[in-house]
Design a protein around this motif. Structure first.
Motif, PDB file in Angstrom:
ATOM      1  N   GLU A   4     -62.107 -12.246  85.880  1.00  0.00           N
ATOM      2  CA  GLU A   4     -62.548 -11.293  84.861  1.00  0.00           C
ATOM      3  C   GLU A   4     -64.065 -11.134  84.878  1.00  0.00           C
ATOM      4  O   GLU A   4     -64.588 -10.020  84.770  1.00  0.00           O
ATOM      5  CB  GLU A   4     -62.072 -11.750  83.484  1.00  0.00           C
ATOM      6  N   LYS A   5     -64.780 -12.239  85.028  1.00  0.00           N
ATOM      7  CA  LYS A   5     -66.244 -12.168  85.062  1.00  0.00           C
ATOM      8  C   LYS A   5     -66.739 -11.453  86.313  1.00  0.00           C
ATOM      9  O   LYS A   5     -67.673 -10.642  86.261  1.00  0.00           O
ATOM     10  CB  LYS A   5     -66.836 -13.578  84.996  1.00  0.00           C
TER      11      LYS A   5
ATOM     12  N   GLU B  48     -65.183  -9.241  88.194  1.00  0.00           N
ATOM     13  CA  GLU B  48     -64.839  -7.817  88.212  1.00  0.00           C
ATOM     14  C   GLU B  48     -65.767  -6.999  87.320  1.00  0.00           C
ATOM     15  O   GLU B  48     -66.000  -5.816  87.576  1.00  0.00           O
ATOM     16  CB  GLU B  48     -63.393  -7.623  87.750  1.00  0.00           C
ATOM     17  N   ASN B  49     -66.294  -7.629  86.285  1.00  0.00           N
ATOM     18  CA  ASN B  49     -67.135  -6.922  85.319  1.00  0.00           C
ATOM     19  C   ASN B  49     -68.592  -6.976  85.770  1.00  0.00           C
ATOM     20  O   ASN B  49     -69.344  -7.864  85.385  1.00  0.00           O
ATOM     21  CB  ASN B  49     -66.977  -7.549  83.933  1.00  0.00           C
TER      22      ASN B  49
END
Length: 224
Positions: free
Chosen positions: A43-44, A46-47
């Protein structure tokens, strides 16, 4: 006014990424991958927290993946500047980033394999959900691997599509990593390199790993 923003390795030890905003240029300092628990790290990573098209250039301290691992994500979506680093670090990235791309592909493939295995298990345990024949179950099992130690990439993708299962995609591929290498310029220690309007960097030996450097960045005042 010069400002520095912190987007990783602040209050934690991976995902090094900082932004130097001189008021004229935006210089990215490192572009590292977050490492740790798979879901949280994914998640980190990809952001991407900065508009890549607004970054003028990037300065890289060394080749460790927690400092360089998101470079392929930077270069494949809007970044048009140069990545400035030392010559040994540039050479190391030829191997490090391609290896990282391979890991991303392998990890996604493994997760998709596990997804199909879970699908088969649920089908075997349930009489109402995922109704498929025993013949189909056997076919799927036979297709999952091309050998005892090699997964069947094409078959796994086709079976996910056939049965409406969500696919995990790699964070980036080896091809993405290869393309990112063309953005990287290596310079000798001690040479002064222009990285923006009135902004230079000079590398000094850090001793952390081969090629690692302290980066002395000088920003010339707008009024000279």
């Amino acid at each position: 006014m010069v400002e520095v923003g912190f987007f990783g390795a602040a209050g934690e030890v991976t995902g090094s990424m900082h932004l130097l905003d001189t008021g004229v240029d935006k210089i990215l300092l490192d572009c590292g991958m977050f490492q740790g628990r798979r879901k949280e790290s994914r998640e980190k990573n990809e952001n991407f927290p900065i508009n890549r098209s607004q970054i003028t250039n990037m300065v890289l301290s060394h080749a460790h993946i927690d400092h360089s691992g998101r470079i392929p994500l930077l270069t494949k979506d809007g970044f048009s500047g140069r990545i400035i680093t030392t010559r040994p670090t540039k050479d190391a990235l030829d191997y490090m980033l391609l290896d990282s791309g391979h890991i991303q592909e392998s990890d996604a493939l493994y997760l998709n394999y596990k997804s199909l295995r879970a699908f088969l298990y649920q089908a075997e345990q349930s009489k109402t959900q995922h109704q498929i024949s025993n013949k189909e179950k056997a076919r799927i099992k036979n297709l999952l691997k091309t050998s005892p130690h090699e997964l069947n990439v094409e078959a796994i993708a086709a079976l996910h599509k056939e049965h409406g299962l969500d696919m995990v995609t790699p964070l980036y591929t080896q091809e993405d990593a290869m393309e990112s290498l063309s953005f990287i310029d290596g310079y000798p220690f001690g040479s002064e390199v222009m990285i923006g309007t009135g902004t230079t960097v000079k590398f000094y030996v850090a001793g952390h790993i081969l090629g690692s450097a302290f980066s002395l960045i000088t920003v010339k005042p707008e009024n000279g």
